[in-house]
Design a protein around this motif. Structure first.
Motif, short mmCIF file in Angstrom:
data_model
loop_
_atom_site.label_atom_id
_atom_site.label_comp_id
_atom_site.label_asym_id
_atom_site.label_seq_id
_atom_site.Cartn_x
_atom_site.Cartn_y
_atom_site.Cartn_z
N PRO A 340 0.81 -1.23 0.00
CA PRO A 340 0.00 0.00 0.00
C PRO A 340 0.83 1.27 0.00
O PRO A 340 0.37 2.33 -0.44
CB PRO A 340 -0.81 -0.12 1.30
CG PRO A 340 -0.84 -1.58 1.62
CD PRO A 340 0.47 -2.12 1.13
N ALA A 341 2.07 1.18 0.46
CA ALA A 341 2.94 2.36 0.47
C ALA A 341 3.20 2.86 -0.95
O ALA A 341 3.40 4.07 -1.16
CB ALA A 341 4.25 2.03 1.17
N GLN A 348 1.21 10.99 -3.94
CA GLN A 348 2.01 12.19 -3.73
C GLN A 348 2.35 12.84 -5.07
O GLN A 348 2.44 14.06 -5.17
CB GLN A 348 3.28 11.83 -2.97
CG GLN A 348 3.04 11.47 -1.51
CD GLN A 348 4.33 11.16 -0.77
OE1 GLN A 348 5.39 11.00 -1.39
NE2 GLN A 348 4.26 11.06 0.55
N VAL A 349 2.54 12.02 -6.10
CA VAL A 349 2.82 12.54 -7.44
C VAL A 349 1.55 13.07 -8.09
O VAL A 349 1.55 14.10 -8.76
CB VAL A 349 3.45 11.44 -8.32
CG1 VAL A 349 3.74 11.98 -9.73
CG2 VAL A 349 4.73 10.90 -7.68
N PHE A 350 0.43 12.35 -7.87
CA PHE A 350 -0.86 12.74 -8.43
C PHE A 350 -1.85 12.95 -7.27
O PHE A 350 -2.70 12.10 -6.99
CB PHE A 350 -1.40 11.66 -9.37
CG PHE A 350 -0.45 11.31 -10.49
CD1 PHE A 350 -0.29 12.14 -11.59
CD2 PHE A 350 0.29 10.13 -10.44
CE1 PHE A 350 0.58 11.81 -12.62
CE2 PHE A 350 1.14 9.78 -11.47
CZ PHE A 350 1.30 10.63 -12.55
N PRO A 351 -1.75 14.07 -6.57
CA PRO A 351 -2.51 14.25 -5.32
C PRO A 351 -4.03 14.24 -5.49
O PRO A 351 -4.75 13.92 -4.56
CB PRO A 351 -2.02 15.62 -4.81
CG PRO A 351 -1.43 16.30 -6.00
CD PRO A 351 -0.88 15.22 -6.87
N LYS A 352 -4.54 14.58 -6.66
CA LYS A 352 -5.99 14.62 -6.86
C LYS A 352 -6.51 13.37 -7.55
O LYS A 352 -7.68 13.33 -7.97
CB LYS A 352 -6.38 15.86 -7.67
CG LYS A 352 -6.15 17.17 -6.92
CD LYS A 352 -6.69 18.35 -7.71
CE LYS A 352 -6.51 19.65 -6.94
NZ LYS A 352 -7.05 20.81 -7.69
N ALA A 353 -5.66 12.36 -7.69
CA ALA A 353 -6.06 11.15 -8.41
C ALA A 353 -7.01 10.31 -7.59
O ALA A 353 -7.05 10.39 -6.36
CB ALA A 353 -4.82 10.33 -8.77
N VAL A 354 -7.81 9.49 -8.30
CA VAL A 354 -8.62 8.47 -7.64
C VAL A 354 -7.96 7.13 -7.90
O VAL A 354 -7.32 6.93 -8.93
CB VAL A 354 -10.07 8.48 -8.17
CG1 VAL A 354 -10.76 9.77 -7.84
CG2 VAL A 354 -10.11 8.22 -9.67
#
Length: 433
Positions: A340-341, A348-354
């Protein structure tokens, strides 16, 4: 059509790392992808040759010593095809052919991708697009290397059918095709595709009149676009673990959590070093991306080069003129992530991703909610006075917009709310302060 029953053709891959043309893709990873393409085309990869150069050899792409090594290796491995990971110039292809005494096919990445597209183009539009790209690629390369190109576009090839460009007539007859005749065929294909483009434009106009927002699914090939469309809509789109499993776009209606109806459309997968001929030929299809209201960029989070793949997609969107479109990032295949890490790092690279698993149908509600949110963000505030005879326009405002206040007056209905940009033009004559 000639069918060879001795088994799949045997291929040697050739990759070059160029100092004057640095790539974010490591050489071996690029060759791994080329091997996937070769397997998709029905080839058996039996060897690899790599070289690091300051710049390509203008005559043979690779150095003369490496050419001799390749000739020796080809004989030892009994290979039928040599595939370069970069596009060869017509001169380079001719010189490489001369280096071999017998008949062997010298192909490059572009020819290989064109062959795969020919296999997977099942509609008339797809077949036309592929055939145009193949003719334009083949025209400056009319040499003996193309005597194996006998397969019709979109048809099934027998073993050994790699490289088919959809030209009529087998074997040597291809070399007798006059350049002027090929030019005529290219012009005819362009006319037919322009007609296809016109029909697509009219279809999009009718779709706009209905008022359904369009969400285009984009991503690197094999990232899970077709699987996602199937999961969202129950569509029966082929979803296979191979590159370019689907080519022709599919559009399905999907309902968002708030009740809004939208159209999701699947598009052809992107890939690094995507042939320019394909981008040009598939202009009508790729306009689905440029005309969409929202893009869902699906990323295979399990791929070691997920960031490089995402960057490739972004570059192609830039080239298509779609870089300014609202984008929802969807990190797919989280069910296959062992730690999961790694998901946390990706976020962190795509903060708004789902995050989702299209195959397991997990996270789909989050994706649809995010799409709904983005569409809502694009809404424009408006206050209009609609005459009572404009009942259909009032219905569209309720159906496609968000009504916050409504008041019936002697002159008509005063409505305050938010509407999508495309509906704003239709309301322009009725806007009030």
């Amino acid at each position: 059509m000639i069918t060879i029953d001795e088994g799949p053709e045997r291929a040697i891959l050739v990759g070059v790392e160029l100092a004057n043309r640095p790539s974010p893709w490591p050489l071996e990873d690029s060759l791994d992808e080329l091997e996937q393409l070769a397997r998709t085309a029905g080839l058996e990869v039996v060897g690899r040759v790599t070289q690091r150069l300051d710049r390509p050899n203008p005559a043979t792409f690779i150095g003369s010593g490496k050419v001799e090594e390749l000739v020796t290796l080809r004989a030892a491995l009994d290979a039928d095809v040599i595939i370069f990971d970069d596009e060869l110039s017509p001169r380079q292809q001719r010189e490489l052919e001369r280096a071999f005494d017998d008949e062997i096919k010298i192909l490059d990445r572009t020819a290989l991708i064109l062959d795969i597209f020919a296999r997977h183009a099942h509609t008339r539009e797809g077949a036309l697009q592929v055939e145009l790209a193949q003719y334009e690629y083949r025209l400056p390369r009319l040499t003996r290397a193309w005597t194996h190109l006998a397969r019709q576009v979109g048809g099934s090839a027998g073993r050994g059918g790699i490289g088919g460009v959809g030209l009529r007539g087998p074997g040597e007859t291809q070399l007798e095709v006059d350049r002027r005749e090929i030019g005529r065929r290219i012009a005819q294909l362009r006319r037919e595709l322009e007609e296809v483009r016109r029909h697509r434009h009219l279809h999009r106009q009718r779709r706009r009149q209905v008022g359904l927002p369009v969400v285009a699914i984009v991503g690197y090939t094999n990232a899970g676009k077709s699987t996602l469309l199937n999961a969202l809509s129950g569509a029966n789109v082929l979803a296979a673990d191979q590159l370019f499993a689907t080519l022709d776009p599919t559009t399905r209606r999907v309902e968002l959590p708030g009740g809004r109806q939208v159209l999701f459309t699947d598009t052809v997968g992107f890939i690094q070093k995507l042939p320019t001929q394909l981008v040009a030929a598939f202009r009508a299809t790729l306009e689905e991306v440029t005309e969409a209201d929202v893009l869902v960029h699906i990323i295979d989070i399990t791929h070691r080069l997920a960031l490089e793949q995402a960057a490739t997609v972004e570059e192609i969107l830039q080239d298509l003129g779609a870089a300014d479109k609202p984008v929802v990032i969807a990190l797919n295949k989280i069910d296959l992530v062992p730690d999961p890490a790694l998901v946390a790092e990706a976020l962190q690279v795509f903060p708004k991703a789902v995050t989702l698993s299209a195959l397991k149908k997990k996270g789909l509600d989050d994706l649809l909610a995010r799409v709904d949110e983005v569409l809502e963000e694009r809404m424009v505030p408006v206050r209009v006075l609609l005459p009572y005879e404009e009942a259909e326009l009032l219905h569209q405002l309720h159906e496609r917009g968000s009504v916050e206040r409504e008041e019936h007056t002697g002159e008509g209905t005063v409505v305050e709310g938010r509407v999508p940009p495309w509906l704003l033009a239709r309301l322009e004559g009725y806007r009030v302060d």
